[in-house]
Design an enzyme around this catalytic site. Sequence first.
Site, PDB file in Angstrom:
ATOM      1  N   LEU A  96       0.831  -1.202   0.000  1.00 20.76           N
ATOM      2  CA  LEU A  96       0.000   0.000   0.000  1.00 20.76           C
ATOM      3  C   LEU A  96       0.867   1.254   0.000  1.00 20.76           C
ATOM      4  O   LEU A  96       0.583   2.217  -0.712  1.00 20.76           O
ATOM      5  CB  LEU A  96      -0.932  -0.011   1.214  1.00 20.76           C
ATOM      6  CG  LEU A  96      -1.806   1.236   1.390  1.00 20.76           C
ATOM      7  CD1 LEU A  96      -2.653   1.495   0.145  1.00 20.76           C
ATOM      8  CD2 LEU A  96      -2.686   1.094   2.631  1.00 20.76           C
ATOM      9  N   TYR A 147      -4.435 -11.065  15.107  1.00 17.49           N
ATOM     10  CA  TYR A 147      -4.317  -9.997  14.120  1.00 17.49           C
ATOM     11  C   TYR A 147      -5.514  -9.053  14.205  1.00 17.49           C
ATOM     12  O   TYR A 147      -5.358  -7.829  14.329  1.00 17.49           O
ATOM     13  CB  TYR A 147      -4.186 -10.580  12.721  1.00 17.49           C
ATOM     14  CG  TYR A 147      -4.338  -9.554  11.617  1.00 17.49           C
ATOM     15  CD1 TYR A 147      -3.392  -8.548  11.449  1.00 17.49           C
ATOM     16  CD2 TYR A 147      -5.430  -9.583  10.752  1.00 17.49           C
ATOM     17  CE1 TYR A 147      -3.532  -7.594  10.443  1.00 17.49           C
ATOM     18  CE2 TYR A 147      -5.578  -8.640   9.750  1.00 17.49           C
ATOM     19  CZ  TYR A 147      -4.626  -7.646   9.605  1.00 17.49           C
ATOM     20  OH  TYR A 147      -4.772  -6.706   8.616  1.00 17.49           O
ATOM     21  N   TRP A 195      -8.687  -7.796   1.902  1.00 17.14           N
ATOM     22  CA  TRP A 195      -8.081  -8.635   0.869  1.00 17.14           C
ATOM     23  C   TRP A 195      -7.245  -7.803  -0.119  1.00 17.14           C
ATOM     24  O   TRP A 195      -7.410  -7.888  -1.334  1.00 17.14           O
ATOM     25  CB  TRP A 195      -9.163  -9.401   0.124  1.00 17.14           C
ATOM     26  CG  TRP A 195      -9.927 -10.402   0.942  1.00 17.14           C
ATOM     27  CD1 TRP A 195     -10.071 -10.438   2.299  1.00 17.14           C
ATOM     28  CD2 TRP A 195     -10.676 -11.526   0.444  1.00 17.14           C
ATOM     29  NE1 TRP A 195     -10.853 -11.500   2.672  1.00 17.14           N
ATOM     30  CE2 TRP A 195     -11.245 -12.187   1.559  1.00 17.14           C
ATOM     31  CE3 TRP A 195     -10.927 -12.024  -0.831  1.00 17.14           C
ATOM     32  CZ2 TRP A 195     -12.043 -13.324   1.434  1.00 17.14           C
ATOM     33  CZ3 TRP A 195     -11.728 -13.153  -0.956  1.00 17.14           C
ATOM     34  CH2 TRP A 195     -12.273 -13.810   0.161  1.00 17.14           C
TER      35      TRP A 195
END
Length: 304
Positions: free
Chosen positions: A12, A133, A158
């Site tokens: 990202l 997580y 995702w």
Amino acid sequence: MNILLTGAAGQLGQELLPRLQQLGQVTQVDRTVAPGAVSTLVQNLDDLGRVEILLNRVRPDIVVNAAAYTAVDLAEDHSETAFRINAEMPGCIARWAERNQRLLVHYSTDYVFDGQASSPYTELDLAGPLGVYGESKLAGELAIATSQCRHIILRTSWVYSGHGNNFVLTMLRLARERPFLNIVSDQAGCPTWARNLALVTQTVIARMISANGDSPAGGIYHYCDGDALSWYQFARAIFETAMQAGMLQRLPEMKAVHSVDFPQKARRPLYSVLDTSRIEEVFGITPAGLDQSLRACIGEMAKK
């Protein structure tokens, strides 16, 4: 506009950098340097003392926190590290942002939900993570909200891209190595191209800084691309798209299996589709479609 981007070397972060540079001067920081990057500050972000020093030195107007511990299974055995990076570090940034009246943009996950819903999760739905997580990411959300800093939390799902570690790259590698693959078919979510998430971030920040006191409300927003499907369906789309792009010579044989037949250290939500109505209404953002995004992503990979 002075922007600090953490996690700059991640999938990202690499997509965020050129979009954020259109908004101002960007200081990149990560524990490693992304390929081709020449100006990344190398720093271990789980050292909260050094994070505070960094913030005071850079004094950003906006912090975009794309750093995260995303190894879902490893988090079960390394909970302390997961919570330090996913919860304590965002909390540290948020408290600094509150004291200095700065904007924090942070990313969270569909894994804060337990997957028992039958319709897309909204921002108001009760969280119930199934593993460390998700628990650590939810703790990060709460730490930011508790600080009362001006913030945007983008929950997504995702995430894939042409670099880093993600499902698309894993499937392409396995398709070249094996003629037969078992793929989980009873987990549903929305694959999201990292570039689309970066473009959404750019839009959100631009709106927040140009509103002159009448900016959109902060808090949690959901953004994922617009098509919900299973890992099995996603894998099939990846293989077919890669064949069209000339990245695969053959389609692997696939078998749909249930999660119980594919044991993993951490439990995953069976249904983690996110409702994006709020971000559509407030920011005018329309989620991108899977087909066009996946073709563009794999097409770029094929040209390298």
